[in-house]
Design an enzyme around this catalytic site. Sequence first.
Site, mmCIF file in Angstrom:
data_model
loop_
_atom_site.group_PDB
_atom_site.id
_atom_site.type_symbol
_atom_site.label_atom_id
_atom_site.label_comp_id
_atom_site.label_asym_id
_atom_site.label_seq_id
_atom_site.Cartn_x
_atom_site.Cartn_y
_atom_site.Cartn_z
ATOM 1 N N ASP A 281 0.871 -1.180 0.000
ATOM 2 C CA ASP A 281 0.000 0.000 0.000
ATOM 3 C C ASP A 281 0.905 1.226 0.000
ATOM 4 O O ASP A 281 1.816 1.327 0.825
ATOM 5 C CB ASP A 281 -0.865 0.035 1.263
ATOM 6 N N SER B 236 7.967 3.578 4.759
ATOM 7 C CA SER B 236 9.256 3.400 4.112
ATOM 8 C C SER B 236 9.054 3.445 2.604
ATOM 9 O O SER B 236 8.069 4.004 2.125
ATOM 10 C CB SER B 236 9.909 2.081 4.540
ATOM 11 N N HIS C 75 4.239 -7.722 -0.145
ATOM 12 C CA HIS C 75 3.777 -8.958 -0.757
ATOM 13 C C HIS C 75 4.462 -9.180 -2.105
ATOM 14 O O HIS C 75 5.049 -8.258 -2.679
ATOM 15 C CB HIS C 75 2.258 -8.932 -0.942
#
Length: 445
Positions: free
Chosen positions: A187, A400, A288
């Site tokens: 995200d 990050s 992911h």
Amino acid sequence: MKFGGRRRVPALPYCSRLNRLQNQHRFFFASSVRRLQAKFPARAFTSNGGNTDSQGNPFLVPGATVATILMLGALHARRMYNDKKIEEARERGIELEFQPDAKAAFLRLLPLRSISRLWGTLTSVELPVWLRPHVYKGWARAFHANLEESALPLEQYASLQEFFVRTLKEGSRPIDPDPQCMVSPVDGTILRFGELKGVRPMIDQVKGFSYSVSSLLGASSFLPLIAEGNVHEESSEEEKAPTEKSKKTWWRISLASPKVQDPVSVSPMRGLFYCVIYLRPGDYHRVHSPVDWNVLIRRHFSGHLFPLNERATRTIRNLYVENERVVLEGRWQGGFMAIAAIGATNVGSIKLLIEPELRTNLPIRKLMHSEQPEERVYEPEGIGMMLKKGNEVAAFNMGSTVVLVFQAPVPKSPNENPSSPEFSFCVKSGDRIRVGEALGRWHEL
């Protein structure tokens, strides 16, 4: 009466005393962090983000609570100010350019690695059950996090660290099932993307400055490059501004960014792309897999922990290259694939879910750019670790940045059969994207 001239004060002894004073301050800070870590050991990181001890210790450390609340308030105020300035610039149609300032140079003097370890120690302190929902809801309001997606009730996250790396409810991030689709691994916000072209492939950090892909992934990376001739590599900074080389002083040279020395000039093979995605503190913090692929090797680069916000990207040279990072490389059906998870201030801890024993942001005496990254080749060699699209790979403790570098299907040449597949991105710079949503597709023309 004749008076002697003014006495000249030698510069070098003063500089050496200043350096010794800075080193003493850093040593004292690092020692304090180690004492705190020994007094309040961190809780174990679990893949499901839940509490490993349902009862826990009800004792609350007042200092940790006060520090956490103050940190939340300061981060919230700073985020609101930065967002307002960026939004005003975008409304005027202004693209922010690279412009180093004194504050960026000052960051190099701060013990950011020790500060990040201290933050990790504070956030790992177990909170009383009655206080947990209030702290987590305060964080969610400050950074626009969606608590309704959390897999567990807020009372079951024993510390802020467990809350940061929480998992989501099943079905919260559906993975695009299209087999000709690459999905977003995180995200976040799309910062930059495109195809790598030309001699010495570069990625734009911000308008006016770029950094070398080879410097980001490492000199031993198996990037698909083609030799062009016997031209020695220079640093990305020297390529952008060659006239600055003669202006460097001894202190500037000592802080120079790492250089990747290659015996010949190289250019990327056709169809090599990149995408830079920034994760805000309120975003879902797990990484992911974007496609089905085989992870062959992992590299861990020890480095600085500068912030990765918008201001830092336009004021600190080679930001992504200088910061601590973990790089995974391998192959998928389209060819080369690499994911670089880049640490930042208060995000020194990068957790690899496929390699739980890896530890980042460890205390080190001195950062040397000449040091080689620590590597691990996954077994069996040549096959590595197989990941399916959507599998969990890593986790950050706050916001990050993730950089993808990959090959994708494109026509080998303009004269090739027009029915050949061709990759194209589905996003624009500044777009918000979530795990599982289409990042790019390839299709028959």
